[in-house]
Scaffold this motif. Structure first.
Motif, PDB file in Angstrom:
ATOM      1  N   ARG A 235      -7.417  -0.744   1.499  1.00 47.48           N
ATOM      2  CA  ARG A 235      -8.588   0.116   1.714  1.00 47.48           C
ATOM      3  C   ARG A 235      -8.484   0.837   3.051  1.00 47.48           C
ATOM      4  NH1 ARG A 235     -14.302  -2.786   1.666  1.00 47.48           N
ATOM      5  NH2 ARG A 235     -13.822  -2.918  -0.555  1.00 47.48           N
ATOM      6  N   GLN A 236      -8.070   0.117   4.093  1.00 50.70           N
ATOM      7  CA  GLN A 236      -7.959   0.744   5.410  1.00 50.70           C
ATOM      8  C   GLN A 236      -6.842   1.786   5.428  1.00 50.70           C
ATOM      9  OE1 GLN A 236      -8.439  -1.810   8.810  1.00 50.70           O
ATOM     10  NE2 GLN A 236      -7.020  -0.609  10.056  1.00 50.70           N
ATOM     11  N   MET A 237      -5.715   1.485   4.781  1.00 48.77           N
ATOM     12  CA  MET A 237      -4.607   2.445   4.776  1.00 48.77           C
ATOM     13  C   MET A 237      -4.955   3.702   3.992  1.00 48.77           C
ATOM     14  SD  MET A 237      -1.148   0.135   4.720  1.00 48.77           S
ATOM     15  CE  MET A 237      -0.110   1.587   4.881  1.00 48.77           C
ATOM     16  N   TRP A 238      -5.916   3.606   3.088  1.00 50.80           N
ATOM     17  CA  TRP A 238      -6.363   4.769   2.324  1.00 50.80           C
ATOM     18  C   TRP A 238      -7.639   5.367   2.913  1.00 50.80           C
ATOM     19  CZ3 TRP A 238      -5.599   1.369  -2.564  1.00 50.80           C
ATOM     20  CH2 TRP A 238      -4.221   1.298  -2.858  1.00 50.80           C
ATOM     21  N   SER A 239      -7.854   5.149   4.184  1.00 50.28           N
ATOM     22  CA  SER A 239      -9.019   5.697   4.872  1.00 50.28           C
ATOM     23  C   SER A 239      -8.554   6.503   6.079  1.00 50.28           C
ATOM     24  CB  SER A 239      -9.947   4.565   5.329  1.00 50.28           C
ATOM     25  OG  SER A 239      -9.399   3.900   6.464  1.00 50.28           O
ATOM     26  N   ALA A 240      -9.516   7.022   6.826  1.00 50.53           N
ATOM     27  CA  ALA A 240      -9.190   7.771   8.050  1.00 50.53           C
ATOM     28  C   ALA A 240      -8.818   6.854   9.204  1.00 50.53           C
ATOM     29  CB  ALA A 240     -10.371   8.651   8.440  1.00 50.53           C
ATOM     30  N   ASP A 241      -9.005   5.559   9.036  1.00 42.12           N
ATOM     31  CA  ASP A 241      -8.717   4.585  10.083  1.00 42.12           C
ATOM     32  C   ASP A 241      -7.255   4.154   9.995  1.00 42.12           C
ATOM     33  OD1 ASP A 241      -8.564   2.512  11.874  1.00 42.12           O
ATOM     34  OD2 ASP A 241     -10.093   1.258  10.912  1.00 42.12           O
ATOM     35  N   ASP A 242      -6.420   4.640  10.930  1.00 40.02           N
ATOM     36  CA  ASP A 242      -5.010   4.231  10.931  1.00 40.02           C
ATOM     37  C   ASP A 242      -4.707   3.272  12.083  1.00 40.02           C
ATOM     38  OD1 ASP A 242      -5.102   5.891  13.107  1.00 40.02           O
ATOM     39  OD2 ASP A 242      -3.621   7.338  12.358  1.00 40.02           O
TER      40      ASP A 242
ATOM     41  N   ALA B  46       0.831  -1.203   0.000  1.00 36.57           N
ATOM     42  CA  ALA B  46       0.000   0.000   0.000  1.00 36.57           C
ATOM     43  C   ALA B  46       0.863   1.249   0.000  1.00 36.57           C
ATOM     44  CB  ALA B  46      -0.940  -0.003   1.208  1.00 36.57           C
ATOM     45  N   LYS B  47       1.931   1.245   0.784  1.00 35.14           N
ATOM     46  CA  LYS B  47       2.834   2.397   0.826  1.00 35.14           C
ATOM     47  C   LYS B  47       3.565   2.573  -0.502  1.00 35.14           C
ATOM     48  CE  LYS B  47       4.947   5.803   2.875  1.00 35.14           C
ATOM     49  NZ  LYS B  47       4.220   7.028   3.274  1.00 35.14           N
ATOM     50  N   THR B  48       3.988   1.478  -1.117  1.00 42.57           N
ATOM     51  CA  THR B  48       4.683   1.540  -2.399  1.00 42.57           C
ATOM     52  C   THR B  48       3.770   2.109  -3.483  1.00 42.57           C
ATOM     53  OG1 THR B  48       6.085  -0.345  -1.807  1.00 42.57           O
ATOM     54  CG2 THR B  48       5.854   0.158  -4.152  1.00 42.57           C
ATOM     55  N   VAL B  49       2.557   1.597  -3.564  1.00 43.93           N
ATOM     56  CA  VAL B  49       1.609   2.076  -4.578  1.00 43.93           C
ATOM     57  C   VAL B  49       1.267   3.538  -4.332  1.00 43.93           C
ATOM     58  CG1 VAL B  49      -0.693   1.767  -5.543  1.00 43.93           C
ATOM     59  CG2 VAL B  49       0.687  -0.231  -4.955  1.00 43.93           C
ATOM     60  N   THR B  50       1.089   3.903  -3.080  1.00 42.08           N
ATOM     61  CA  THR B  50       0.791   5.295  -2.753  1.00 42.08           C
ATOM     62  C   THR B  50       1.932   6.206  -3.174  1.00 42.08           C
ATOM     63  OG1 THR B  50      -0.584   4.635  -0.876  1.00 42.08           O
ATOM     64  CG2 THR B  50       0.230   6.888  -0.879  1.00 42.08           C
ATOM     65  N   THR B  51       3.164   5.788  -2.930  1.00 38.55           N
ATOM     66  CA  THR B  51       4.320   6.589  -3.328  1.00 38.55           C
ATOM     67  C   THR B  51       4.329   6.818  -4.836  1.00 38.55           C
ATOM     68  OG1 THR B  51       5.618   5.767  -1.466  1.00 38.55           O
ATOM     69  CG2 THR B  51       6.839   6.690  -3.333  1.00 38.55           C
ATOM     70  N   MET B  52       4.096   5.756  -5.598  1.00 44.04           N
ATOM     71  CA  MET B  52       4.036   5.892  -7.053  1.00 44.04           C
ATOM     72  C   MET B  52       2.909   6.827  -7.466  1.00 44.04           C
ATOM     73  SD  MET B  52       2.220   4.640  -9.950  1.00 44.04           S
ATOM     74  CE  MET B  52       1.507   3.047  -9.503  1.00 44.04           C
TER      75      MET B  52
ATOM     76  N   GLU C 138      -0.481  -0.665  13.065  1.00 46.10           N
ATOM     77  CA  GLU C 138      -0.866   0.690  12.657  1.00 46.10           C
ATOM     78  C   GLU C 138      -0.943   0.735  11.131  1.00 46.10           C
ATOM     79  OE1 GLU C 138       1.094   4.044  15.054  1.00 46.10           O
ATOM     80  OE2 GLU C 138       2.614   2.452  15.008  1.00 46.10           O
ATOM     81  N   THR C 139      -2.055   1.223  10.617  1.00 52.06           N
ATOM     82  CA  THR C 139      -2.194   1.331   9.167  1.00 52.06           C
ATOM     83  C   THR C 139      -2.027   2.787   8.744  1.00 52.06           C
ATOM     84  OG1 THR C 139      -4.594   1.357   9.509  1.00 52.06           O
ATOM     85  CG2 THR C 139      -3.594  -0.732   8.881  1.00 52.06           C
ATOM     86  N   VAL C 140      -0.859   3.333   9.024  1.00 53.13           N
ATOM     87  CA  VAL C 140      -0.544   4.733   8.735  1.00 53.13           C
ATOM     88  C   VAL C 140      -0.016   4.837   7.303  1.00 53.13           C
ATOM     89  CG1 VAL C 140       0.926   6.686   9.356  1.00 53.13           C
ATOM     90  CG2 VAL C 140      -0.035   5.211  11.144  1.00 53.13           C
ATOM     91  N   CYS C 141      -0.499   5.833   6.561  1.00 49.69           N
ATOM     92  CA  CYS C 141      -0.037   6.045   5.191  1.00 49.69           C
ATOM     93  C   CYS C 141      -0.040   7.545   4.902  1.00 49.69           C
ATOM     94  CB  CYS C 141      -0.934   5.309   4.200  1.00 49.69           C
ATOM     95  SG  CYS C 141      -0.293   5.283   2.506  1.00 49.69           S
ATOM     96  N   VAL C 142       1.092   8.186   5.132  1.00 54.49           N
ATOM     97  CA  VAL C 142       1.236   9.636   4.945  1.00 54.49           C
ATOM     98  C   VAL C 142       2.464   9.887   4.064  1.00 54.49           C
ATOM     99  CG1 VAL C 142       1.556  11.872   6.082  1.00 54.49           C
ATOM    100  CG2 VAL C 142       0.242  10.066   7.233  1.00 54.49           C
ATOM    101  N   PRO C 143       2.329  10.626   2.937  1.00 55.94           N
ATOM    102  CA  PRO C 143       1.120  11.309   2.488  1.00 55.94           C
ATOM    103  C   PRO C 143       0.113  10.347   1.890  1.00 55.94           C
ATOM    104  CG  PRO C 143       2.863  11.568   0.867  1.00 55.94           C
ATOM    105  CD  PRO C 143       3.486  10.885   2.064  1.00 55.94           C
ATOM    106  N   ALA C 144      -1.131  10.783   1.898  1.00 57.43           N
ATOM    107  CA  ALA C 144      -2.197   9.986   1.313  1.00 57.43           C
ATOM    108  C   ALA C 144      -2.186  10.124  -0.211  1.00 57.43           C
ATOM    109  CB  ALA C 144      -3.548  10.454   1.859  1.00 57.43           C
ATOM    110  N   PRO C 145      -2.806   9.200  -0.931  1.00 60.49           N
ATOM    111  CA  PRO C 145      -2.924   9.367  -2.382  1.00 60.49           C
ATOM    112  C   PRO C 145      -3.636  10.675  -2.721  1.00 60.49           C
ATOM    113  CG  PRO C 145      -3.596   7.155  -1.705  1.00 60.49           C
ATOM    114  CD  PRO C 145      -3.428   7.953  -0.453  1.00 60.49           C
ATOM    115  N   PRO C 146      -3.244  11.350  -3.796  1.00 59.51           N
ATOM    116  CA  PRO C 146      -3.854  12.635  -4.150  1.00 59.51           C
ATOM    117  C   PRO C 146      -5.371  12.577  -4.289  1.00 59.51           C
ATOM    118  CG  PRO C 146      -1.867  12.296  -5.440  1.00 59.51           C
ATOM    119  CD  PRO C 146      -2.113  11.024  -4.687  1.00 59.51           C
TER     120      PRO C 146
END
Length: 288
Positions: free
Chosen positions: A144-151, A92-98, A163-171
């Motif tokens: 889905r959870q990492m791309w939501s408000a639920d961390d 999820a973090k890798t895809v978000t970074t891309m 912890e499902t933290v993903c910062v920055p979030a996808p645009p």
């Protein structure tokens, strides 16, 4: 109908010296020529039908990150990510970074994985098919959870995250998900439950019509709007050397609701192939 360029074969003349140059120029041509999607495979060994492990293969997400910098408009994805290759939180973090680095052009193409030889060759566990699908579904839930408000935590059968933290979030808030494959009992059910798009094997309009009927029934079962899902196929015909037959099939697919076809460059010059497809074939596709 739109076109996606699927860059699967790196073994072109003088590839040892020109692999990167040729890949980048093909992506630029696709981007500037109006292609809707540019994809590479998620394989660590080249597939057997393209020469096997002795032939060149690039890691997928590193490649997409590079392509994000040399393109401007085209969507970018693996076709498709193998759910066995990366821990879901890291995926999820890798895809978000891309997605962040491409300005919101990322797509998470994903499937259960199948190429046993590369798993065994590189020491990656290759569980049973049923377990691979369980892991795929948990991966979709974690993304889905990492791309939501639920961390907060995630507790599954195969994966546990504190912890499902993903910062920055996808645009766009989340990365759209495409599930590849045509399996009627598991794959298309997961499409109905979790995906924004499907990618089917374009073996024939009749077979694709059947697969879409199955998908529609799954959507009815889970309360999903079938029309929300983008329907795509992988071409089995070359849009250049088999142009009229290809376009006849695409007209039939368009009538079924298919909105995008992915095709792979044929021959020794993927830049020229992609240029001709975008110039001569894409306008006819868009008119369907």
């Amino acid at each position: 109908m739109e076109i996606g360029i699927h860059y699967a074969n790196f073994t072109h003349p003088d590839w040892q010296a020109r692999l990167v140059e040729r890949l980048a120029e093909t992506a630029r041509v696709a981007d500037q020529g109006g292609a809707s999607l540019f994809t590479v495979m998620d394989h660590w060994f080249q597939m057997e039908n393209l020469g096997g492990p002795a032939e060149p293969m690039l890691e997928g997400y590193t490649t997409l990150g590079y392509l994000a910098a040399v393109t401007e408009r085209v969507r970018l994805s693996l076709l498709v990510t193998g759910a066995t290759y990366r821990r879901p939180g890291l995926l999820a973090k890798t895809v978000t970074t891309m997605d962040v680095l491409s300005g919101g052009r990322g797509l998470l193409g994903i499937g259960a994985a199948w190429y046993e030889r590369e798993h065994l060759g590189l020491g990656v566990p290759f569980p049973s098919m049923s377990e691979r699908f369980e892991r795929l579904e948990e991966t979709l839930l974690i993304c889905r959870q990492m791309w939501s408000a639920d961390d907060g935590p995630f507790a599954g059968k195969h994966f546990q995250l504190a912890e499902t933290v993903c910062v920055p979030a996808p645009p766009r808030g989340r990365v759209p998900v495409l599930i590849g494959g045509s399996g009627e009992r598991k794959t298309l059910r997961l499409v109905a439950e979790h995906a924004d798009a499907c990618n089917l094997f374009g073996e024939s309009p009749e077979l694709v019509a059947h697969k879409l009927d199955v998908l529609r029934r799954h959507c009815d079962d889970v309360g999903r709007d079938y029309d929300e899902i983008e329907k795509t196929v992988i071409a089995t015909l070359d849009p250049l050397t088999q142009r009229e037959e290809f376009l006849r099939d695409m007209a039939a697919y368009a009538g079924l609701g298919i909105s995008l076809v992915t095709a792979s460059p044929e021959g020794d010059d993927p830049v020229a192939w992609t240029t001709t497809v975008c110039t001569d074939v894409l306008p006819r596709l868009q008119a369907l």
